[in-house]
Design a protein around this motif. Structure first.
Motif, PDB file in Angstrom:
ATOM      1  N   GLN A  83      30.773  28.633 -48.664  1.00  0.00           N
ATOM      2  CA  GLN A  83      30.715  27.185 -48.467  1.00  0.00           C
ATOM      3  C   GLN A  83      31.857  26.496 -49.219  1.00  0.00           C
ATOM      4  O   GLN A  83      32.456  25.547 -48.710  1.00  0.00           O
ATOM      5  CB  GLN A  83      29.363  26.634 -48.922  1.00  0.00           C
ATOM      6  CG  GLN A  83      29.192  25.160 -48.635  1.00  0.00           C
ATOM      7  CD  GLN A  83      29.225  24.853 -47.152  1.00  0.00           C
ATOM      8  OE1 GLN A  83      28.494  25.435 -46.373  1.00  0.00           O
ATOM      9  NE2 GLN A  83      30.086  23.939 -46.753  1.00  0.00           N
ATOM     10  N   ALA A  84      32.175  26.980 -50.408  1.00  0.00           N
ATOM     11  CA  ALA A  84      33.309  26.421 -51.147  1.00  0.00           C
ATOM     12  C   ALA A  84      34.618  26.652 -50.391  1.00  0.00           C
ATOM     13  O   ALA A  84      35.507  25.791 -50.390  1.00  0.00           O
ATOM     14  CB  ALA A  84      33.376  27.041 -52.539  1.00  0.00           C
ATOM     15  N   PHE A 133      19.066  27.065 -43.130  1.00  0.00           N
ATOM     16  CA  PHE A 133      20.485  27.226 -42.825  1.00  0.00           C
ATOM     17  C   PHE A 133      20.726  27.451 -41.342  1.00  0.00           C
ATOM     18  O   PHE A 133      21.760  27.025 -40.812  1.00  0.00           O
ATOM     19  CB  PHE A 133      21.139  28.356 -43.625  1.00  0.00           C
ATOM     20  CG  PHE A 133      22.613  28.400 -43.387  1.00  0.00           C
ATOM     21  CD1 PHE A 133      23.439  27.474 -43.986  1.00  0.00           C
ATOM     22  CD2 PHE A 133      23.174  29.310 -42.505  1.00  0.00           C
ATOM     23  CE1 PHE A 133      24.812  27.456 -43.735  1.00  0.00           C
ATOM     24  CE2 PHE A 133      24.533  29.317 -42.247  1.00  0.00           C
ATOM     25  CZ  PHE A 133      25.354  28.383 -42.870  1.00  0.00           C
ATOM     26  N   ALA A 134      19.820  28.120 -40.665  1.00  0.00           N
ATOM     27  CA  ALA A 134      19.993  28.306 -39.215  1.00  0.00           C
ATOM     28  C   ALA A 134      20.046  26.952 -38.514  1.00  0.00           C
ATOM     29  O   ALA A 134      20.865  26.746 -37.610  1.00  0.00           O
ATOM     30  CB  ALA A 134      18.864  29.166 -38.652  1.00  0.00           C
ATOM     31  N   ALA A 135      19.212  26.018 -38.963  1.00  0.00           N
ATOM     32  CA  ALA A 135      19.241  24.674 -38.375  1.00  0.00           C
ATOM     33  C   ALA A 135      20.539  23.957 -38.738  1.00  0.00           C
ATOM     34  O   ALA A 135      21.169  23.319 -37.885  1.00  0.00           O
ATOM     35  CB  ALA A 135      18.030  23.872 -38.851  1.00  0.00           C
ATOM     36  N   TYR A 183      22.392  21.584 -49.596  1.00  0.00           N
ATOM     37  CA  TYR A 183      22.095  22.992 -49.363  1.00  0.00           C
ATOM     38  C   TYR A 183      22.735  23.884 -50.428  1.00  0.00           C
ATOM     39  O   TYR A 183      22.147  24.894 -50.830  1.00  0.00           O
ATOM     40  CB  TYR A 183      22.535  23.418 -47.968  1.00  0.00           C
ATOM     41  CG  TYR A 183      21.867  24.698 -47.573  1.00  0.00           C
ATOM     42  CD1 TYR A 183      20.537  24.702 -47.187  1.00  0.00           C
ATOM     43  CD2 TYR A 183      22.540  25.908 -47.636  1.00  0.00           C
ATOM     44  CE1 TYR A 183      19.893  25.879 -46.865  1.00  0.00           C
ATOM     45  CE2 TYR A 183      21.907  27.085 -47.312  1.00  0.00           C
ATOM     46  CZ  TYR A 183      20.584  27.057 -46.930  1.00  0.00           C
ATOM     47  OH  TYR A 183      19.948  28.228 -46.626  1.00  0.00           O
ATOM     48  N   MET A 184      23.915  23.507 -50.893  1.00  0.00           N
ATOM     49  CA  MET A 184      24.544  24.267 -51.986  1.00  0.00           C
ATOM     50  C   MET A 184      23.675  24.209 -53.242  1.00  0.00           C
ATOM     51  O   MET A 184      23.513  25.214 -53.941  1.00  0.00           O
ATOM     52  CB  MET A 184      25.936  23.719 -52.295  1.00  0.00           C
ATOM     53  CG  MET A 184      26.964  24.054 -51.261  1.00  0.00           C
ATOM     54  SD  MET A 184      27.823  25.563 -51.609  1.00  0.00           S
ATOM     55  CE  MET A 184      28.887  25.042 -52.929  1.00  0.00           C
ATOM     56  N   ALA A 185      23.122  23.044 -53.531  1.00  0.00           N
ATOM     57  CA  ALA A 185      22.229  22.919 -54.692  1.00  0.00           C
ATOM     58  C   ALA A 185      20.999  23.812 -54.519  1.00  0.00           C
ATOM     59  O   ALA A 185      20.553  24.461 -55.475  1.00  0.00           O
ATOM     60  CB  ALA A 185      21.822  21.465 -54.887  1.00  0.00           C
ATOM     61  N   LEU A 186      20.470  23.875 -53.317  1.00  0.00           N
ATOM     62  CA  LEU A 186      19.321  24.743 -53.055  1.00  0.00           C
ATOM     63  C   LEU A 186      19.703  26.223 -53.172  1.00  0.00           C
ATOM     64  O   LEU A 186      18.888  27.042 -53.604  1.00  0.00           O
ATOM     65  CB  LEU A 186      18.735  24.443 -51.678  1.00  0.00           C
ATOM     66  CG  LEU A 186      18.091  23.066 -51.530  1.00  0.00           C
ATOM     67  CD1 LEU A 186      17.755  22.786 -50.074  1.00  0.00           C
ATOM     68  CD2 LEU A 186      16.871  22.935 -52.406  1.00  0.00           C
TER      69      LEU A 186
END
Length: 192
Positions: free
Chosen positions: A111-112, A181-183, A138-141
């Motif tokens: 992601q980064a 993540f799929a969504a 999402y990154m925090a999760l």
């Protein structure tokens, strides 16, 4: 006079599983709500301006596809940890938990990489702010998931080998993360 027989063993404590399940449902609801706002903003932008994605922005699709495929490994490792713990196999349980954390770190890195390759900032209109809001959340999760995996690993290494509910809760969290993540992958990275 005879003594009474021992009572039944206490019921297993499942607070961690219930708590993680509720947190996972909240995680899915948060993701669903953010994706609904994304879709609403996208529809409004297309209706008014004719486009949603800024013309200068290109999203690297290979890392996002690799992230989706990596969740197969994560949920496999998370379930492997449960399976190994049920068979009192400490080495494989620890390896599976560490591998889960490692692949999650790789997801954060992917992601980064996407952030670094995109020519986009938070101030670039509705698209930029929504993109960073969804993927940043999402990154925090993901970071929370890495911490969860490391805590589970260290607890198991510390001798809590009978603590199977922690491993089940760990797997539940990663299953929810895979669905979320799929969504995100479909709405944010594929349909743009």
């Amino acid at each position: 006079m005879e003594a009474l027989p021992a009572g039944p063993p206490p019921a297993p404590r499942n607070q961690l599983i219930v708590g993680t399940t509720l947190a996972s449902v909240a995680l899915l609801m948060l993701t669903g709500g953010m994706l609904a706002v994304w879709s609403l903003q996208r529809t409004q932008a297309i209706d008014s301006a004719g486009t949603w994605l800024p013309s200068s922005v290109t999203i690297p699709e290979v890392p996002s596809n690799v992230m989706l495929i990596a969740f197969i490994a994560i949920i496999t490792f998370a379930h492997w940890a449960i399976w190994s713990a049920q068979r009192s196999d400490t080495a494989n349980t620890v390896f599976a938990l560490a591998a889960t954390a490692f692949v999650a770190i790789l997801l954060i890195n992917a992601q980064a990489f996407i952030y670094a390759r995109m020519d986009l900032s938070v101030t670039d209109g509705a698209y930029g702010s929504m993109f960073f809001a969804i993927t940043g959340t999402y990154m925090a999760l993901l970071v929370i998931g890495v911490i969860f995996s490391l805590v589970a690993t260290f607890r198991f290494l510390g001798g809590r080998t009978r603590d199977r509910e922690l491993l089940t809760a760990h797997a539940i969290y990663w299953y929810a993360m895979a669905v979320a993540f799929a969504a995100i992958w479909f709405v944010v990275y594929v349909t743009k």
